[in-house]
Design a protein around this motif. Structure first.
Motif, PDB file in Angstrom:
ATOM      1  N   MET A  92       0.838  -1.183   0.000  1.00 14.31           N
ATOM      2  CA  MET A  92       0.000   0.000   0.000  1.00 14.31           C
ATOM      3  C   MET A  92       0.883   1.246   0.000  1.00 14.31           C
ATOM      4  O   MET A  92       1.920   1.276   0.636  1.00 14.31           O
ATOM      5  N   THR A  93       0.412   2.261  -0.703  1.00 16.09           N
ATOM      6  CA  THR A  93       1.154   3.511  -0.806  1.00 16.09           C
ATOM      7  C   THR A  93       0.225   4.679  -0.532  1.00 16.09           C
ATOM      8  O   THR A  93      -0.898   4.702  -1.018  1.00 16.09           O
ATOM      9  N   VAL A  94       0.724   5.641   0.233  1.00 16.79           N
ATOM     10  CA  VAL A  94      -0.009   6.883   0.483  1.00 16.79           C
ATOM     11  C   VAL A  94       0.908   8.031   0.096  1.00 16.79           C
ATOM     12  O   VAL A  94       2.102   8.018   0.386  1.00 16.79           O
ATOM     13  N   SER A  95       0.345   9.021  -0.582  1.00 18.11           N
ATOM     14  CA  SER A  95       1.116  10.218  -0.898  1.00 18.11           C
ATOM     15  C   SER A  95       0.353  11.439  -0.419  1.00 18.11           C
ATOM     16  O   SER A  95      -0.874  11.442  -0.357  1.00 18.11           O
ATOM     17  N   VAL A  96       1.103  12.479  -0.044  1.00 15.02           N
ATOM     18  CA  VAL A  96       0.524  13.725   0.429  1.00 15.02           C
ATOM     19  C   VAL A  96       0.951  14.827  -0.526  1.00 15.02           C
ATOM     20  O   VAL A  96       2.123  14.922  -0.899  1.00 15.02           O
ATOM     21  N   THR A  97      -0.013  15.648  -0.948  1.00 15.11           N
ATOM     22  CA  THR A  97       0.242  16.712  -1.921  1.00 15.11           C
ATOM     23  C   THR A  97      -0.474  17.977  -1.483  1.00 15.11           C
ATOM     24  O   THR A  97      -1.616  17.920  -1.029  1.00 15.11           O
ATOM     25  N   ASN A  98       0.182  19.115  -1.644  1.00 13.03           N
ATOM     26  CA  ASN A  98      -0.508  20.379  -1.424  1.00 13.03           C
ATOM     27  C   ASN A  98      -1.565  20.551  -2.502  1.00 13.03           C
ATOM     28  O   ASN A  98      -1.309  20.323  -3.677  1.00 13.03           O
ATOM     29  N   HIS A  99      -2.743  20.966  -2.084  1.00 14.31           N
ATOM     30  CA  HIS A  99      -3.886  21.154  -2.971  1.00 14.31           C
ATOM     31  C   HIS A  99      -4.279  22.621  -2.847  1.00 14.31           C
ATOM     32  O   HIS A  99      -4.863  23.030  -1.841  1.00 14.31           O
ATOM     33  N   LEU A 100      -3.932  23.436  -3.834  1.00 13.81           N
ATOM     34  CA  LEU A 100      -4.131  24.880  -3.780  1.00 13.81           C
ATOM     35  C   LEU A 100      -5.504  25.268  -4.287  1.00 13.81           C
ATOM     36  O   LEU A 100      -6.014  24.671  -5.238  1.00 13.81           O
ATOM     37  N   ASN A 101      -6.092  26.271  -3.670  1.00 16.79           N
ATOM     38  CA  ASN A 101      -7.446  26.703  -3.994  1.00 16.79           C
ATOM     39  C   ASN A 101      -7.424  28.098  -4.603  1.00 16.79           C
ATOM     40  O   ASN A 101      -6.791  29.004  -4.058  1.00 16.79           O
ATOM     41  N   PHE A 102      -8.138  28.266  -5.706  1.00 19.30           N
ATOM     42  CA  PHE A 102      -8.184  29.532  -6.430  1.00 19.30           C
ATOM     43  C   PHE A 102      -9.631  29.886  -6.750  1.00 19.30           C
ATOM     44  O   PHE A 102     -10.527  29.067  -6.583  1.00 19.30           O
ATOM     45  N   ARG A 103      -9.844  31.073  -7.235  1.00 18.41           N
ATOM     46  CA  ARG A 103     -11.175  31.478  -7.691  1.00 18.41           C
ATOM     47  C   ARG A 103     -11.041  31.923  -9.138  1.00 18.41           C
ATOM     48  O   ARG A 103     -10.789  33.081  -9.436  1.00 18.41           O
ATOM     49  N   GLY A 104     -11.129  30.955 -10.065  1.00 24.74           N
ATOM     50  CA  GLY A 104     -11.150  31.262 -11.484  1.00 24.74           C
ATOM     51  C   GLY A 104      -9.808  31.297 -12.181  1.00 24.74           C
ATOM     52  O   GLY A 104      -9.758  31.461 -13.392  1.00 24.74           O
ATOM     53  N   ASN A 105      -8.704  31.133 -11.452  1.00 24.51           N
ATOM     54  CA  ASN A 105      -7.404  31.172 -12.123  1.00 24.51           C
ATOM     55  C   ASN A 105      -6.517  29.963 -11.799  1.00 24.51           C
ATOM     56  O   ASN A 105      -5.298  30.027 -11.928  1.00 24.51           O
ATOM     57  N   ALA A 106      -7.128  28.845 -11.456  1.00 19.01           N
ATOM     58  CA  ALA A 106      -6.348  27.635 -11.177  1.00 19.01           C
ATOM     59  C   ALA A 106      -5.600  27.160 -12.418  1.00 19.01           C
ATOM     60  O   ALA A 106      -4.445  26.737 -12.332  1.00 19.01           O
ATOM     61  N   ARG A 107      -6.227  27.253 -13.596  1.00 22.64           N
ATOM     62  CA  ARG A 107      -5.563  26.817 -14.831  1.00 22.64           C
ATOM     63  C   ARG A 107      -4.280  27.629 -15.055  1.00 22.64           C
ATOM     64  O   ARG A 107      -3.225  27.059 -15.333  1.00 22.64           O
ATOM     65  N   SER A 108      -4.368  28.938 -14.902  1.00 18.83           N
ATOM     66  CA  SER A 108      -3.188  29.798 -15.095  1.00 18.83           C
ATOM     67  C   SER A 108      -2.104  29.458 -14.080  1.00 18.83           C
ATOM     68  O   SER A 108      -0.920  29.432 -14.420  1.00 18.83           O
ATOM     69  N   ALA A 109      -2.512  29.207 -12.839  1.00 20.01           N
ATOM     70  CA  ALA A 109      -1.533  28.852 -11.808  1.00 20.01           C
ATOM     71  C   ALA A 109      -0.847  27.532 -12.139  1.00 20.01           C
ATOM     72  O   ALA A 109       0.383  27.422 -12.068  1.00 20.01           O
ATOM     73  N   LEU A 110      -1.632  26.526 -12.537  1.00 16.36           N
ATOM     74  CA  LEU A 110      -1.039  25.234 -12.888  1.00 16.36           C
ATOM     75  C   LEU A 110      -0.096  25.356 -14.083  1.00 16.36           C
ATOM     76  O   LEU A 110       0.991  24.755 -14.094  1.00 16.36           O
ATOM     77  N   GLU A 111      -0.489  26.134 -15.076  1.00 20.58           N
ATOM     78  CA  GLU A 111       0.381  26.338 -16.249  1.00 20.58           C
ATOM     79  C   GLU A 111       1.676  27.030 -15.838  1.00 20.58           C
ATOM     80  O   GLU A 111       2.758  26.688 -16.325  1.00 20.58           O
ATOM     81  N   PHE A 112       1.580  27.986 -14.932  1.00 12.60           N
ATOM     82  CA  PHE A 112       2.781  28.669 -14.443  1.00 12.60           C
ATOM     83  C   PHE A 112       3.689  27.692 -13.700  1.00 12.60           C
ATOM     84  O   PHE A 112       4.891  27.629 -13.946  1.00 12.60           O
ATOM     85  N   TYR A 113       3.116  26.903 -12.781  1.00 11.33           N
ATOM     86  CA  TYR A 113       3.927  25.951 -12.017  1.00 11.33           C
ATOM     87  C   TYR A 113       4.572  24.923 -12.940  1.00 11.33           C
ATOM     88  O   TYR A 113       5.721  24.523 -12.734  1.00 11.33           O
ATOM     89  N   GLN A 114       3.861  24.516 -13.989  1.00  5.84           N
ATOM     90  CA  GLN A 114       4.449  23.589 -14.957  1.00  5.84           C
ATOM     91  C   GLN A 114       5.627  24.251 -15.669  1.00  5.84           C
ATOM     92  O   GLN A 114       6.650  23.616 -15.909  1.00  5.84           O
ATOM     93  N   SER A 115       5.514  25.543 -15.999  1.00  8.17           N
ATOM     94  CA  SER A 115       6.611  26.240 -16.684  1.00  8.17           C
ATOM     95  C   SER A 115       7.837  26.365 -15.783  1.00  8.17           C
ATOM     96  O   SER A 115       8.962  26.392 -16.271  1.00  8.17           O
ATOM     97  N   VAL A 116       7.617  26.396 -14.482  1.00  8.75           N
ATOM     98  CA  VAL A 116       8.727  26.516 -13.537  1.00  8.75           C
ATOM     99  C   VAL A 116       9.354  25.159 -13.250  1.00  8.75           C
ATOM    100  O   VAL A 116      10.580  25.004 -13.295  1.00  8.75           O
TER     101      VAL A 116
END
Length: 141
Positions: free
Chosen positions: A1-25
């Protein structure tokens, strides 16, 4: 069995832009599931917003994000993140849920969902919001 923990960030309408930015970094693959994709549209103007998104890189970087629906109170900097716990089995996630839920406020009972065999959300007795689910394979978008 495997468990992983991940930060789950909350946005209001700009989550896509944030994810694209984090991917670019950090690099990696981006996966985005919209409210429309999940057949969970509450407000037509939010259909293309992110219900669940993730950037996962081979270097170990991983972050999840979503757009908080307009029907849910949210202010930037308050409730800015959840702690996401994903496991391989329903038994494993259920056991963790039972322990974490002691003295907690349940936001979404642990149950099957449209995107996972089990999913639930709670705020523990210390005020931390946790989302627990059984991992499901998603294709990067």
């Amino acid at each position: 069995m495997t468990v992983s923990v991940t930060n789950h960030l909350n946005f209001r309408g700009n989550a896509r832009s944030a994810l694209e930015f984090y991917q670019s970094v950090f690099g990696g693959d981006i996966t985005i599931v919209t409210y429309k994709d999940a057949h969970s549209i509450q407000a037509p103007s939010e259909a293309e917003q992110v219900m669940w998104g993730q950037v996962a890189a081979e270097n170990g970087f991983r972050v999840m994000a979503y757009d908080v629906p307009s029907r849910t109170p949210w202010e930037q900097g308050e409730n800015a993140f959840f702690v996401s716990v994903r496991g391989d089995s329903s038994a494993e996630i259920t056991a963790l849920w039972e322990k974490l839920s002691a003295g907690a406020t349940i936001a979404q009972p642990l149950a099957p969902s449209g995107w996972a065999p089990l999913y639930g959300m709670l705020k523990d007795r210390f005020g931390t919001t946790w989302v627990l689910d059984v991992a499901t394979e998603y294709k990067a978008s």
